[in-house]
Design a protein around this motif. Sequence first.
Motif, PDB file in Angstrom:
ATOM      1  N   SER A  18       0.823  -1.214   0.000  1.00 46.20           N
ATOM      2  CA  SER A  18       0.000   0.000   0.000  1.00 46.20           C
ATOM      3  C   SER A  18       0.854   1.261   0.000  1.00 46.20           C
ATOM      4  O   SER A  18       0.363   2.347  -0.304  1.00 46.20           O
ATOM      5  CB  SER A  18      -0.929   0.007   1.222  1.00 46.20           C
ATOM      6  OG  SER A  18      -0.176  -0.062   2.412  1.00 46.20           O
ATOM      7  N   THR A  46      -5.328  -3.885   3.117  1.00 45.55           N
ATOM      8  CA  THR A  46      -6.436  -3.623   2.194  1.00 45.55           C
ATOM      9  C   THR A  46      -6.893  -4.871   1.451  1.00 45.55           C
ATOM     10  O   THR A  46      -8.006  -4.916   0.954  1.00 45.55           O
ATOM     11  CB  THR A  46      -6.021  -2.558   1.167  1.00 45.55           C
ATOM     12  OG1 THR A  46      -4.854  -3.021   0.459  1.00 45.55           O
ATOM     13  CG2 THR A  46      -5.691  -1.246   1.845  1.00 45.55           C
ATOM     14  N   ILE A 154     -10.237   6.728  -0.160  1.00 48.94           N
ATOM     15  CA  ILE A 154      -9.734   5.753  -1.124  1.00 48.94           C
ATOM     16  C   ILE A 154     -10.294   4.364  -0.831  1.00 48.94           C
ATOM     17  O   ILE A 154     -10.659   3.614  -1.752  1.00 48.94           O
ATOM     18  CB  ILE A 154      -8.194   5.731  -1.117  1.00 48.94           C
ATOM     19  CG1 ILE A 154      -7.643   7.068  -1.616  1.00 48.94           C
ATOM     20  CG2 ILE A 154      -7.660   4.587  -1.964  1.00 48.94           C
ATOM     21  CD1 ILE A 154      -8.048   7.421  -3.034  1.00 48.94           C
ATOM     22  N   MET A 155     -10.392   4.004   0.430  1.00 47.28           N
ATOM     23  CA  MET A 155     -10.963   2.709   0.782  1.00 47.28           C
ATOM     24  C   MET A 155     -12.417   2.613   0.336  1.00 47.28           C
ATOM     25  O   MET A 155     -12.864   1.578  -0.176  1.00 47.28           O
ATOM     26  CB  MET A 155     -10.860   2.491   2.286  1.00 47.28           C
ATOM     27  CG  MET A 155     -11.395   1.128   2.750  1.00 47.28           C
ATOM     28  SD  MET A 155     -10.495  -0.251   2.011  1.00 47.28           S
ATOM     29  CE  MET A 155      -8.938  -0.100   2.875  1.00 47.28           C
ATOM     30  N   SER A 157     -13.793   4.215  -2.155  1.00 50.53           N
ATOM     31  CA  SER A 157     -13.837   4.091  -3.614  1.00 50.53           C
ATOM     32  C   SER A 157     -13.459   2.681  -4.058  1.00 50.53           C
ATOM     33  O   SER A 157     -14.025   2.154  -5.019  1.00 50.53           O
ATOM     34  CB  SER A 157     -12.894   5.117  -4.255  1.00 50.53           C
ATOM     35  OG  SER A 157     -11.534   4.830  -3.975  1.00 50.53           O
ATOM     36  N   ALA A 158     -12.505   2.056  -3.355  1.00 49.70           N
ATOM     37  CA  ALA A 158     -12.118   0.685  -3.689  1.00 49.70           C
ATOM     38  C   ALA A 158     -13.293  -0.262  -3.478  1.00 49.70           C
ATOM     39  O   ALA A 158     -13.562  -1.151  -4.296  1.00 49.70           O
ATOM     40  CB  ALA A 158     -10.916   0.257  -2.850  1.00 49.70           C
ATOM     41  N   ARG A 159     -14.007  -0.075  -2.383  1.00 50.50           N
ATOM     42  CA  ARG A 159     -15.178  -0.915  -2.108  1.00 50.50           C
ATOM     43  C   ARG A 159     -16.277  -0.667  -3.134  1.00 50.50           C
ATOM     44  O   ARG A 159     -16.992  -1.587  -3.523  1.00 50.50           O
ATOM     45  CB  ARG A 159     -15.682  -0.643  -0.690  1.00 50.50           C
ATOM     46  CG  ARG A 159     -14.744  -1.156   0.402  1.00 50.50           C
ATOM     47  CD  ARG A 159     -15.175  -0.695   1.773  1.00 50.50           C
ATOM     48  NE  ARG A 159     -14.321  -1.254   2.812  1.00 50.50           N
ATOM     49  CZ  ARG A 159     -14.210  -0.759   4.035  1.00 50.50           C
ATOM     50  NH1 ARG A 159     -14.909   0.316   4.388  1.00 50.50           N
ATOM     51  NH2 ARG A 159     -13.406  -1.319   4.921  1.00 50.50           N
ATOM     52  N   GLU A 162     -15.447  -2.577  -6.232  1.00 49.54           N
ATOM     53  CA  GLU A 162     -15.721  -4.000  -6.036  1.00 49.54           C
ATOM     54  C   GLU A 162     -17.216  -4.299  -6.089  1.00 49.54           C
ATOM     55  O   GLU A 162     -17.630  -5.371  -6.541  1.00 49.54           O
ATOM     56  CB  GLU A 162     -15.143  -4.464  -4.699  1.00 49.54           C
ATOM     57  CG  GLU A 162     -13.618  -4.406  -4.641  1.00 49.54           C
ATOM     58  CD  GLU A 162     -13.082  -4.541  -3.233  1.00 49.54           C
ATOM     59  OE1 GLU A 162     -13.874  -4.847  -2.320  1.00 49.54           O
ATOM     60  OE2 GLU A 162     -11.855  -4.343  -3.040  1.00 49.54           O
ATOM     61  N   PHE A 189      -5.024   6.954  -5.344  1.00 49.94           N
ATOM     62  CA  PHE A 189      -5.356   5.528  -5.323  1.00 49.94           C
ATOM     63  C   PHE A 189      -4.092   4.700  -5.556  1.00 49.94           C
ATOM     64  O   PHE A 189      -3.821   3.742  -4.837  1.00 49.94           O
ATOM     65  CB  PHE A 189      -6.407   5.217  -6.384  1.00 49.94           C
ATOM     66  CG  PHE A 189      -7.074   3.886  -6.200  1.00 49.94           C
ATOM     67  CD1 PHE A 189      -8.354   3.794  -5.655  1.00 49.94           C
ATOM     68  CD2 PHE A 189      -6.442   2.700  -6.572  1.00 49.94           C
ATOM     69  CE1 PHE A 189      -8.978   2.569  -5.482  1.00 49.94           C
ATOM     70  CE2 PHE A 189      -7.057   1.470  -6.406  1.00 49.94           C
ATOM     71  CZ  PHE A 189      -8.326   1.400  -5.862  1.00 49.94           C
ATOM     72  N   MET A 193      -2.978   2.422  -2.543  1.00 51.36           N
ATOM     73  CA  MET A 193      -3.368   1.018  -2.740  1.00 51.36           C
ATOM     74  C   MET A 193      -2.283   0.190  -3.430  1.00 51.36           C
ATOM     75  O   MET A 193      -2.343  -1.044  -3.423  1.00 51.36           O
ATOM     76  CB  MET A 193      -4.656   0.947  -3.567  1.00 51.36           C
ATOM     77  CG  MET A 193      -5.863   1.570  -2.893  1.00 51.36           C
ATOM     78  SD  MET A 193      -6.430   0.645  -1.443  1.00 51.36           S
ATOM     79  CE  MET A 193      -7.168  -0.799  -2.231  1.00 51.36           C
ATOM     80  N   PRO A 197      -6.695   2.193 -10.047  1.00 52.70           N
ATOM     81  CA  PRO A 197      -8.096   1.790  -9.888  1.00 52.70           C
ATOM     82  C   PRO A 197      -8.528   0.771 -10.940  1.00 52.70           C
ATOM     83  O   PRO A 197      -9.287  -0.152 -10.639  1.00 52.70           O
ATOM     84  CB  PRO A 197      -8.862   3.112 -10.047  1.00 52.70           C
ATOM     85  CG  PRO A 197      -7.882   4.165  -9.682  1.00 52.70           C
ATOM     86  CD  PRO A 197      -6.552   3.664 -10.137  1.00 52.70           C
ATOM     87  N   HIS A 200      -7.277  -2.549  -9.890  1.00 55.35           N
ATOM     88  CA  HIS A 200      -8.061  -3.019  -8.734  1.00 55.35           C
ATOM     89  C   HIS A 200      -9.403  -3.585  -9.202  1.00 55.35           C
ATOM     90  O   HIS A 200      -9.840  -4.643  -8.735  1.00 55.35           O
ATOM     91  CB  HIS A 200      -8.291  -1.871  -7.758  1.00 55.35           C
ATOM     92  CG  HIS A 200      -8.965  -2.272  -6.492  1.00 55.35           C
ATOM     93  ND1 HIS A 200      -8.280  -2.830  -5.420  1.00 55.35           N
ATOM     94  CD2 HIS A 200     -10.271  -2.225  -6.114  1.00 55.35           C
ATOM     95  CE1 HIS A 200      -9.131  -3.099  -4.452  1.00 55.35           C
ATOM     96  NE2 HIS A 200     -10.345  -2.740  -4.843  1.00 55.35           N
TER      97      HIS A 200
END
Length: 271
Positions: A18, A46, A154-155, A157-159, A162, A189, A193, A197, A200
Amino acid sequence: MQYEATLLSASGGRIASSSSVFVWTESFASHGLTGESRALFVVGGTGADGALRDARLIAWLREASRRGETIHPIAEGRLLLEAAGIDRAGTTGFFDDDVTWSRFAEGLCSNVPHRIRAALCIVEDDLGPAVARRVAESVTRGHTVPEARVSAQIMESARWLEANIGRAVTMDEAARVAMMSERNFLRRFKSEMGRTPSDHLLQARLDMSRRLLVETSLPVEKIARHCGIGGGGRLAKLFRKHLSTTPTQYRALMGQCGTDPQCWPVQNIVR
């Protein structure tokens, strides 16, 4: 005595942390379990949510415990051990943060993360308290080991990425979830991360397609569409590139392997 450290991952190969530091790892499926290693540290971070859905990893951890590996969870790594049904009572030498803290509770390691205190306990057991104290002094002299962190934006947005793998998404949408400009979002990101993105999102889509191949009898074409990949041809191309196999071959192999870690294919990380 010399210690040899080996970094393991689900995929093997180069992994970005990360903090954007790249490390080389071996696939856990190719790492033999002998019960003779000094300690196994199971880290969080993460990727923990995805790891919890990896049946191969959970089975491998269960087997490691059965063979007497000494296991220490770090942060969300404890969730992986819980998913594998591993607790302190059932694990040889299971490290406990309170125990490792008490071993160095005299102020010497007050600024050192639990994982380092656990490692110092191993040194103390093997080489004695005097050596462990000298190592601890060199670790703590003048600095604190930093912890990698991912911001809440950022977390989130990652979720969101997904959760939306089944449809076409844009980076502008993801940036709005993080309440950032697209340019700042892409930079942040990648920095936090360790991958873009787009990578990811692709990893999430491949993870979902792998799970559907193993857990359902859906046709490859339908799985590809469900995971937002477009079609079976595109999915097959991605599998060959990142997993060195085809969806049909992957389904057949995983069906034969069950939970036997030695049978699992070595996979390459999306990068």
